[in-house]
Design an enzyme around this catalytic site. Structure first.
Site, PDB file in Angstrom:
ATOM      1  N   LYS A  31      57.133  55.291  19.267  1.00  0.00           N
ATOM      2  CA  LYS A  31      58.377  54.513  19.346  1.00  0.00           C
ATOM      3  C   LYS A  31      58.667  54.271  20.809  1.00  0.00           C
ATOM      4  O   LYS A  31      58.181  55.005  21.678  1.00  0.00           O
ATOM      5  CB  LYS A  31      59.532  55.309  18.721  1.00  0.00           C
ATOM      6  CG  LYS A  31      60.673  54.449  18.246  1.00  0.00           C
ATOM      7  CD  LYS A  31      60.368  53.820  16.902  1.00  0.00           C
ATOM      8  CE  LYS A  31      61.533  53.037  16.365  1.00  0.00           C
ATOM      9  NZ  LYS A  31      61.354  52.743  14.937  1.00  0.00           N
TER      10      LYS A  31
HETATM   11  P1  NAD Z   1      69.410  45.408  13.942  1.00  0.00           P
HETATM   12  O1  NAD Z   1      69.568  45.365  15.401  1.00  0.00           O
HETATM   13  O2  NAD Z   1      68.933  44.203  13.220  1.00  0.00           O
HETATM   14  O3  NAD Z   1      70.795  45.856  13.257  1.00  0.00           O
HETATM   15  C1  NAD Z   1      71.497  46.993  13.661  1.00  0.00           C
HETATM   16  C2  NAD Z   1      72.861  46.952  13.006  1.00  0.00           C
HETATM   17  O4  NAD Z   1      73.561  48.174  13.274  1.00  0.00           O
HETATM   18  C3  NAD Z   1      73.755  45.817  13.525  1.00  0.00           C
HETATM   19  O5  NAD Z   1      74.460  45.269  12.439  1.00  0.00           O
HETATM   20  C4  NAD Z   1      74.707  46.541  14.480  1.00  0.00           C
HETATM   21  O6  NAD Z   1      75.926  45.870  14.654  1.00  0.00           O
HETATM   22  C5  NAD Z   1      74.868  47.858  13.730  1.00  0.00           C
HETATM   23  N1  NAD Z   1      75.386  48.930  14.563  1.00  0.00           N
HETATM   24  C6  NAD Z   1      74.974  49.317  15.789  1.00  0.00           C
HETATM   25  N2  NAD Z   1      75.735  50.326  16.242  1.00  0.00           N
HETATM   26  C7  NAD Z   1      76.630  50.602  15.273  1.00  0.00           C
HETATM   27  C8  NAD Z   1      77.676  51.528  15.129  1.00  0.00           C
HETATM   28  N3  NAD Z   1      77.956  52.410  16.095  1.00  0.00           N
HETATM   29  N4  NAD Z   1      78.403  51.536  13.984  1.00  0.00           N
HETATM   30  C9  NAD Z   1      78.126  50.643  13.001  1.00  0.00           C
HETATM   31  N5  NAD Z   1      77.146  49.737  13.076  1.00  0.00           N
HETATM   32  C10 NAD Z   1      76.415  49.713  14.193  1.00  0.00           C
HETATM   33  O7  NAD Z   1      68.461  46.667  13.645  1.00  0.00           O
HETATM   34  P2  NAD Z   1      67.590  46.977  12.351  1.00  0.00           P
HETATM   35  O8  NAD Z   1      66.205  46.564  12.627  1.00  0.00           O
HETATM   36  O9  NAD Z   1      68.290  46.481  11.140  1.00  0.00           O
HETATM   37  O10 NAD Z   1      67.589  48.571  12.375  1.00  0.00           O
HETATM   38  C11 NAD Z   1      68.627  49.315  11.778  1.00  0.00           C
HETATM   39  C12 NAD Z   1      68.136  50.733  11.509  1.00  0.00           C
HETATM   40  O11 NAD Z   1      66.983  50.671  10.665  1.00  0.00           O
HETATM   41  C13 NAD Z   1      67.684  51.518  12.745  1.00  0.00           C
HETATM   42  O12 NAD Z   1      67.946  52.880  12.549  1.00  0.00           O
HETATM   43  C14 NAD Z   1      66.190  51.290  12.760  1.00  0.00           C
HETATM   44  O13 NAD Z   1      65.501  52.296  13.477  1.00  0.00           O
HETATM   45  C15 NAD Z   1      65.907  51.362  11.278  1.00  0.00           C
HETATM   46  N6  NAD Z   1      64.640  50.752  10.879  1.00  0.00           N
HETATM   47  C16 NAD Z   1      64.363  49.449  11.167  1.00  0.00           C
HETATM   48  C17 NAD Z   1      63.164  48.905  10.748  1.00  0.00           C
HETATM   49  C18 NAD Z   1      62.829  47.454  10.965  1.00  0.00           C
HETATM   50  O14 NAD Z   1      61.806  47.018  10.428  1.00  0.00           O
HETATM   51  N7  NAD Z   1      63.633  46.663  11.660  1.00  0.00           N
HETATM   52  C19 NAD Z   1      62.229  49.704  10.086  1.00  0.00           C
HETATM   53  C20 NAD Z   1      62.542  51.026   9.796  1.00  0.00           C
HETATM   54  C21 NAD Z   1      63.759  51.542  10.199  1.00  0.00           C
END
Ligand code: NAD
Length: 433
Positions: free
Chosen positions: A119
């Site tokens: 990561k």
């Molecule tokens: P993203 O940037 O598209 O979305 C993140 C979201 O979280 C946004 O809506 C943001 O406003 C919100 N957010 C941030 N801080 C916050 C807070 N303090 N309180 C409430 N909401 C908050 O990111 P993503 O890709 O959707 O990733 C989200 C989670 O999923 C992360 O933990 C990431 O590691 C995990 N994840 C993502 C993927 C992927 O393929 N993108 C895969 C596995 C896991």
């Protein structure tokens, strides 16, 4: 019933804010003890192989140079090349990246794909930078990482605040660093690329899709009708909004959503597709006209069948778990539940689909993208979805049967599945010298 207050009192609350990596170590130790993981293998898997920190300059639109700090942690590559996302966020630090890299190793092992775990990220608030500044920062970071990434060595992907565009800049910068003859063979240096640039159909929705496949399996096991389900989502970005849109296809109803701009509720239901469009145009859920604003506590306390944390780590804790009034926590985010939150949820009989299983759809379709690039193939969406479904259901069943065999919660069972696979491979290969 909300989780009873007396349960909260019986659990000693954390005396300090645990680091995210501490959470991983606790989860790992719990599973390793229960399954009797061999000591030597426990030592090896107990820390990342490589921790890379880079400090690099990037030019701002006004001509100034600004210094940035970026990380890439490579936890383990016993099963295949290091694999994992890149995050752009002010809270990114080595502790967080170590945790996220370690979870990636477990995810690949659980879903039986030939990848290790890594990561990375840059400590910055992307909202403060223009499009052109972000492009220069991304390119300079890629340059600083140099040969620490590579299509057969370590393959980044999107995570919080990074997307297909960022992957395209990384690809282009990386390709500029290899000879023209090599370039055609390096398209798989990143996954989550734009589809026209070697990306896979279905990658953008893959994490949300994998999460919903897990929820379907959970519902089938519990004889729970998803067409009558209500749910809430924290984080309405890639993962949260896709999970919402796909659950709505079952007839489930989104009651409340929260993101960095605030929280909203509508007991009649919120259309996830409409909310996604609103977020795209307005930058967040706040102000969505068909819902009312609520505060963080009211959001967490909203009674629903399913809570989907899809934002950041440590959201369900010794303090907040007691506010949840749900049957299932389906973890879209990495590490949303800390060990104290876990204990409270277990005691209250709330099911938890753990992150390393529930959000593994992203890395599985990243693997499919990597394969397509290597073979110069393009799979159609049905093929991607069908193969993802097969992988996720198989992983779900492995975790389910391990939970029964050891009589443990699903997170511990998921760890046991991952660790058992890695242990087997280490035993077969041996440990050099
Ligand atoms: P993203 O940037 O598209 O979305 C993140 C979201 O979280 C946004 O809506 C943001 O406003 C919100 N957010 C941030 N801080 C916050 C807070 N303090 N309180 C409430 N909401 C908050 O990111 P993503 O890709 O959707 O990733 C989200 C989670 O999923 C992360 O933990 C990431 O590691 C995990 N994840 C993502 C993927 C992927 O393929 N993108 C895969 C596995 C896991």
């Amino acid at each position: 019933m909300p989780i009873a207050a007396e349960i909260r009192e019986r659990i000693a609350p954390p005396t300090h804010k645990a680091s995210v990596y501490d959470n991983v170590v606790r989860q790992f130790n719990r599973a390793a003890e229960l399954m009797g993981l061999a000591d030597n293998i426990r030592k090896i898997l107990g820390s990342p192989m490589n921790e890379i920190t880079v400090h690099f300059p990037a030019r701002m639109d006004d001509g100034r140079l600004e210094m940035f700090t970026g990380y890439r942690v490579q936890h383990n590559n016993t099963l295949g090349p290091f694999k994992g996302g890149l995050r752009f966020h002010p809270a990114v630090d080595l502790d967080e990246v170590k945790a996220l890299a370690t979870w990636m190793t477990w995810k690949s092992a659980i879903t039986d794909i030939p990848f290790g775990g890594a990561k990375g990220g840059i400590e910055l608030d992307p909202a403060k930078y223009s499009h052109t500044e972000l492009e220069r920062i991304t390119r300079r970071f890629t340059w600083a990482l140099g040969q620490n990434i590579g299509p057969e060595y370590d393959i980044p992907a999107p995570d919080v605040n990074t997307n297909a565009q960022i992957m395209a800049w990384i690809l282009d910068t990386y390709l500029s660093s290899v000879s023209p003859q090599e370039r055609g063979r390096c398209m798989h240096v990143v996954t989550g690329k734009p589809v026209g640039l070697g990306g896979s159909l279905g990658r953008e929705k893959a994490t949300g899709q994998g999460l919903v496949y897990c929820i379907e399996e959970w519902a089938a096991g519990r004889k729970f009708d998803l067409s009558k389900a209500t749910y809430t989502v924290q984080g309405f970005g890639n993962v949260g909004s896709w999970a919402g849109r796909l659950l709505d296809q079952h007839g489930s109803r989104l009651l409340a959503a929260e993101d960095v701009t605030g929280a909203i509720v509508n007991p009649e239901g919120i259309d996830s597709e409409e909310l996604t469009k609103y977020v795209r145009e307005n930058g967040g859920v706040f102000g969505f006209p068909k819902a009312s604003a609520i505060d963080h506590e009211a959001f967490l306390s909203t009674k629903a069948d399913i809570f989907i944390p899809a934002a950041l780590e440590n959201q369900v804790t010794g303090k907040t778990a007691a506010m949840l009034d749900v049957k299932l926590v389906a973890e879209g985010a990495n590490g949303p539940t800390d060990p104290y939150g876990d204990i409270l949820l277990r005691k209250a009989g709330v099911d938890v689909l753990p992150d390393i299983l529930a959000n593994a759809g992203g890395v599985v379709v990243s693997y499919f993208e990597w394969l397509q690039n290597k073979r110069s193939e393009y799979w159609d969406l049905d093929e991607v979805d069908c193969k993802l479904h097969k992988k996720i259901v198989a992983a779900f069943k492995r975790v389910q049967s391990t939970a029964r065999e050891y009589d443990v919660d699903w997170r511990t069972a998921a760890y046991i599945v991952a660790l058992a696979r890695l242990e087997r491979v280490y035993r077969e290969r041996g440990i050099f010298p």
